[in-house]
Design a protein around this motif. Structure first.
Motif, PDB file in Angstrom:
ATOM      1  N   ALA A 108       0.831  -1.203   0.000  1.00 50.05           N
ATOM      2  CA  ALA A 108       0.000   0.000   0.000  1.00 50.05           C
ATOM      3  C   ALA A 108       0.864   1.251   0.000  1.00 50.05           C
ATOM      4  O   ALA A 108       1.842   1.342   0.735  1.00 50.05           O
ATOM      5  N   GLY A 109       0.478   2.221  -0.838  1.00 54.70           N
ATOM      6  CA  GLY A 109       1.168   3.504  -0.879  1.00 54.70           C
ATOM      7  C   GLY A 109       0.387   4.488  -1.725  1.00 54.70           C
ATOM      8  O   GLY A 109      -0.284   4.098  -2.687  1.00 54.70           O
ATOM      9  N   VAL A 110       0.468   5.752  -1.379  1.00 52.02           N
ATOM     10  CA  VAL A 110      -0.291   6.780  -2.088  1.00 52.02           C
ATOM     11  C   VAL A 110       0.465   7.165  -3.355  1.00 52.02           C
ATOM     12  O   VAL A 110       1.432   7.933  -3.326  1.00 52.02           O
ATOM     13  N   LEU A 111       0.033   6.607  -4.486  1.00 56.18           N
ATOM     14  CA  LEU A 111       0.630   6.888  -5.788  1.00 56.18           C
ATOM     15  C   LEU A 111      -0.367   7.511  -6.751  1.00 56.18           C
ATOM     16  O   LEU A 111       0.018   8.053  -7.785  1.00 56.18           O
ATOM     17  N   ASP A 112      -1.643   7.433  -6.443  1.00 52.00           N
ATOM     18  CA  ASP A 112      -2.716   7.977  -7.283  1.00 52.00           C
ATOM     19  C   ASP A 112      -2.916   9.456  -6.938  1.00 52.00           C
ATOM     20  O   ASP A 112      -3.086   9.801  -5.764  1.00 52.00           O
ATOM     21  N   PRO A 113      -2.912  10.360  -7.917  1.00 51.33           N
ATOM     22  CA  PRO A 113      -3.099  11.797  -7.636  1.00 51.33           C
ATOM     23  C   PRO A 113      -4.404  12.108  -6.912  1.00 51.33           C
ATOM     24  O   PRO A 113      -4.501  13.120  -6.206  1.00 51.33           O
ATOM     25  N   SER A 114      -5.414  11.241  -7.054  1.00 54.83           N
ATOM     26  CA  SER A 114      -6.687  11.495  -6.387  1.00 54.83           C
ATOM     27  C   SER A 114      -6.666  11.068  -4.924  1.00 54.83           C
ATOM     28  O   SER A 114      -7.601  11.367  -4.170  1.00 54.83           O
ATOM     29  N   PRO A 137       5.374   5.778  -0.741  1.00 52.65           N
ATOM     30  CA  PRO A 137       5.639   5.948  -2.182  1.00 52.65           C
ATOM     31  C   PRO A 137       7.119   5.789  -2.531  1.00 52.65           C
ATOM     32  O   PRO A 137       7.465   5.164  -3.546  1.00 52.65           O
ATOM     33  N   GLU A 138       7.985   6.330  -1.672  1.00 55.01           N
ATOM     34  CA  GLU A 138       9.425   6.209  -1.914  1.00 55.01           C
ATOM     35  C   GLU A 138       9.878   4.762  -1.834  1.00 55.01           C
ATOM     36  O   GLU A 138      10.707   4.299  -2.620  1.00 55.01           O
ATOM     37  N   ARG A 139       9.314   4.011  -0.880  1.00 53.79           N
ATOM     38  CA  ARG A 139       9.695   2.607  -0.725  1.00 53.79           C
ATOM     39  C   ARG A 139       9.292   1.793  -1.956  1.00 53.79           C
ATOM     40  O   ARG A 139      10.024   0.907  -2.398  1.00 53.79           O
ATOM     41  N   ILE A 140       8.118   2.085  -2.517  1.00 53.68           N
ATOM     42  CA  ILE A 140       7.669   1.352  -3.706  1.00 53.68           C
ATOM     43  C   ILE A 140       8.554   1.691  -4.900  1.00 53.68           C
ATOM     44  O   ILE A 140       8.975   0.809  -5.660  1.00 53.68           O
ATOM     45  N   ARG A 141       8.863   2.984  -5.065  1.00 60.16           N
ATOM     46  CA  ARG A 141       9.737   3.383  -6.183  1.00 60.16           C
ATOM     47  C   ARG A 141      11.135   2.788  -6.020  1.00 60.16           C
ATOM     48  O   ARG A 141      11.798   2.440  -7.012  1.00 60.16           O
ATOM     49  N   GLU A 142      11.581   2.657  -4.786  1.00 60.76           N
ATOM     50  CA  GLU A 142      12.889   2.058  -4.537  1.00 60.76           C
ATOM     51  C   GLU A 142      12.899   0.593  -4.967  1.00 60.76           C
ATOM     52  O   GLU A 142      13.884   0.106  -5.534  1.00 60.76           O
ATOM     53  N   LEU A 143      11.815  -0.122  -4.702  1.00 54.93           N
ATOM     54  CA  LEU A 143      11.730  -1.515  -5.144  1.00 54.93           C
ATOM     55  C   LEU A 143      11.838  -1.617  -6.666  1.00 54.93           C
ATOM     56  O   LEU A 143      12.460  -2.544  -7.201  1.00 54.93           O
ATOM     57  N   ASP A 182      -1.457   1.712 -18.355  1.00 52.81           N
ATOM     58  CA  ASP A 182      -1.205   2.977 -19.052  1.00 52.81           C
ATOM     59  C   ASP A 182       0.153   3.565 -18.670  1.00 52.81           C
ATOM     60  O   ASP A 182       0.305   4.771 -18.505  1.00 52.81           O
ATOM     61  N   GLY A 183       1.147   2.693 -18.476  1.00 55.26           N
ATOM     62  CA  GLY A 183       2.511   3.128 -18.193  1.00 55.26           C
ATOM     63  C   GLY A 183       2.826   3.362 -16.737  1.00 55.26           C
ATOM     64  O   GLY A 183       3.988   3.474 -16.362  1.00 55.26           O
ATOM     65  N   SER A 184       1.811   3.460 -15.896  1.00 52.40           N
ATOM     66  CA  SER A 184       2.022   3.695 -14.467  1.00 52.40           C
ATOM     67  C   SER A 184       1.777   2.406 -13.686  1.00 52.40           C
ATOM     68  O   SER A 184       1.177   1.456 -14.201  1.00 52.40           O
ATOM     69  N   HIS A 193      -9.293   4.274  -1.077  1.00 50.06           N
ATOM     70  CA  HIS A 193      -8.868   4.593  -2.440  1.00 50.06           C
ATOM     71  C   HIS A 193      -8.038   3.434  -2.999  1.00 50.06           C
ATOM     72  O   HIS A 193      -7.442   2.669  -2.228  1.00 50.06           O
ATOM     73  N   PRO A 194      -7.946   3.326  -4.318  1.00 52.49           N
ATOM     74  CA  PRO A 194      -7.012   2.358  -4.905  1.00 52.49           C
ATOM     75  C   PRO A 194      -5.578   2.791  -4.604  1.00 52.49           C
ATOM     76  O   PRO A 194      -5.149   3.850  -5.043  1.00 52.49           O
ATOM     77  N   ARG A 195      -4.844   1.995  -3.841  1.00 53.04           N
ATOM     78  CA  ARG A 195      -3.461   2.360  -3.516  1.00 53.04           C
ATOM     79  C   ARG A 195      -2.570   1.138  -3.305  1.00 53.04           C
ATOM     80  O   ARG A 195      -1.450   1.262  -2.789  1.00 53.04           O
ATOM     81  N   VAL A 196      -3.038  -0.020  -3.731  1.00 51.31           N
ATOM     82  CA  VAL A 196      -2.247  -1.233  -3.513  1.00 51.31           C
ATOM     83  C   VAL A 196      -1.537  -1.607  -4.810  1.00 51.31           C
ATOM     84  O   VAL A 196      -2.166  -1.995  -5.798  1.00 51.31           O
ATOM     85  N   ALA A 197      -0.207  -1.453  -4.805  1.00 49.22           N
ATOM     86  CA  ALA A 197       0.612  -1.839  -5.957  1.00 49.22           C
ATOM     87  C   ALA A 197       0.853  -3.342  -5.907  1.00 49.22           C
ATOM     88  O   ALA A 197       1.151  -3.898  -4.845  1.00 49.22           O
TER      89      ALA A 197
END
Length: 543
Positions: free
Chosen positions: A71-77, A108-114, A125-127, A138-142
């Motif tokens: 889980a992490g806040v990656l969606d702009p909404s 968010p940083e931890r997910i991008r680090e992975l 769509d690329g994301s 909200h949808p936030r589970v990568a």
């Protein structure tokens, strides 16, 4: 805060003579190779010698079995405050708000680090594609590989740590006990089938041994989840907290004769329905959030519906979803069910709850430091304040990453400040009162019996009568099991499980209310005076 104590019958599980056992000296010892342990090792200064030990192979951990995601806040909404609010709401009054905010902000940083480590998350769509799970607003589970996030994340992390030249990995190595001297942790006594016992003296030790699901008959956990870290830390004098808080996952594949396989939360997040044996969608009778209610709510609802219909399970129905979505999102579950003649696009999946995630564990601060100097901890073996009384879905891998990093940094810095010493401190073990080896026990029968009584009396529903009966039975087993000195992993695991079972039972008896995953049928309501932790320890002098 209630302060319980329960003194183990022995400080060390085995006798030892320091003159007859090999000694190894390292800077940092990491016990466990799940997401928390591996991430901790990656954070340690390359100038230090790091040894990682795992009782199985490095790829075998609860982390590797994780299906849903991170889980992490990656969606702009979405907003960080939403993730914080959802976590605290699910935690039913026992979350530490400062801990929640700190970890959620890093998500968010931890997910991008992975991703930078090579983890291949599913994309749209690329994301990074995001889904919703129970308790999330909200949808936030990568997620990765559809429904095998843990497997992909651990592949990337293990590949990275294997490339780190300053780390050694010892597989098939069981940590029998932590070594202590003058009130501090000094490493561990370990064993493997090739070399026997070894003293591993360490300037700093990181405990990342995972969970305790195997204490229960019904569980999603692999065979290795036997609460070893909880037990060795408690015997060494560390404080444990919230040991009554075992989370039960609502949907575990229930087919007679098969292993209990997790059916990910995401199956409901993507629109799956829960129906009973009569085909009735029943969650509306229990909670307005239906299938997306938090796990404790759904687990109790399923249990109630099973009793109401006098049927051993309920059913997860995905048949109304597009076949393409099922094939894309749940390829591993699809294949697993196919082995039992089930087609997810046409057949309902028989499910019932099972022990899934141990919320209680070693008390740690935001840096991962425990109450025992020289010992750090991360992941499922800890009680960090993130999960409170009920873990929000997909916050566990996030917690493992956060505390792995911070425990690794803390242990690294502390080890750098300690000069090298090539002499072992004096340590002795009176050991257990040994009963001769020919008086063999049926360890499988004992372990199955323990799992059954924990499931019946310390499971989804509890009451004083059942808890008292469980305490007396487990105490009886422990009285004669602890008299023996075992020479096998199976024996040591059973001794650890009996100890931790007692700690869980006593903590559950102490909390005379219902909160989150802890439901007392004799105290069915939450009590505001109980918005506090149950701690247990320190049992005795660490040395």
């Amino acid at each position: 805060m209630p302060d319980l104590s329960y003194t183990p019958r022995q400080r060390y599980l085995v006798r030892f003579d320091p003159k007859r056992i090999p000694h190894m000296f390292v800077d940092v010892l990491v016990i466990g190779t799940g997401i928390a342990g591996v991430r901790a090792a990656l954070e340690i200064d390359p100038r230090l010698r790091v040894v990682m030990v795992t009782k199985d192979v490095v790829s075998s951990s609860n982390s590797s079995w994780a299906q849903g995601g991170i889980a992490g806040v990656l969606d702009p909404s979405d907003e960080l405050s939403n993730h914080v609010e959802d976590t605290i709401k699910a935690g039913a009054g026992l979350c530490d708000p400062d801990v929640v905010r700190e970890i959620v902000e890093e998500a968010p940083e931890r997910i991008r680090e992975l991703v930078s480590f090579g983890a291949q998350f599913d994309r749209k769509d690329g994301s990074i594609a995001l889904t919703t799970e129970g308790g999330h607003s909200h949808p936030r589970v990568a997620h990765a590989l559809g429904d095998a996030t843990g497997k992909e994340v651990m592949r990337a992390l293990i590949d990275t740590v294997r490339g780190a030249g300053w780390t050694e990995i010892w597989e098939k190595t069981f940590s029998i006990d932590l070594l202590t001297h003058e009130g501090s942790c000094r490493g561990a006594l370990v064993w493997n089938p090739h070399h026997g016992k070894t003293f591993v003296w360490a300037k700093q030790t990181i405990l990342a041994t995972g969970g305790a699901g195997r204490l229960y008959r019904e569980t999603t956990n692999p065979d290795i989840a036997t609460a070893d870290g909880h037990a060795i830390a408690y015997r060494a004098g560390a404080e444990l907290r919230d040991m009554e808080m075992m989370q039960f996952h609502p949907t575990v594949l229930y087919i007679a004769g098969s292993s209990r396989h997790l059916i990910t939360e995401a199956a409901r997040g993507e629109g799956g329905y829960l129906v009973d044996v009569n085909g009735d969608r029943f969650m509306g009778n229990y909670d307005e959030r239906l299938e997306l209610a938090p796990r404790d709510v759904v687990s109790r609802a399923i249990t109630d519906q099973m009793e109401l219909t006098r049927h051993p399970c309920v059913y997860l129905d995905l048949t109304h979803l597009p076949k393409e979505k099922i094939n894309e999102r749940f390829p591993n579950i699809l294949e697993m069910c196919r082995e039992f003649g089930l087609d997810l696009t046409h057949d309902r999946i028989p499910v019932r709850p099972g022990a899934h995630y141990m919320i209680g564990g070693l008390t740690v601060d935001l840096k991962g430091a425990t109450t025992l100097p020289g010992l750090w901890a991360a992941g499922e073996a800890t009680s960090s304040g993130l999960h409170g009384a009920n873990r929000l879905a997909s916050n566990s891998l996030l917690e493992g990453l956060y505390y792995g990093i911070h425990a690794g940094r803390g242990a690294s810095q502390a080890a750098l400040e300690i000069p090298d010493s090539f002499s072992a401190p004096p340590v002795s073990s009176p050991g257990p009162k040994v009963i001769e080896e020919q008086d063999l026990l049926n360890l499988t029968d004992l372990r199955n019996s323990l799992g059954s009584i924990m499931w019946r009396n310390v499971g989804i529903r509890r009451d004083e009568e059942g808890l008292k009966a469980a305490a007396e039975q487990v105490e009886f087993w422990d009285r004669y099991v602890s008299l023996r000195e075992f020479q096998t992993v199976e024996g040591w695991e059973l001794q650890n499980m009996l100890l931790v079972g007692r700690l869980m039972i006593e903590s559950a008896r102490a909390r005379t209310e219902s909160r989150g995953v802890h439901f007392r049928s004799d105290f069915p309501e939450s009590d505001s005076s109980w918005e506090r932790h149950v701690t247990i320890g320190e049992p005795s002098a660490a040395d």
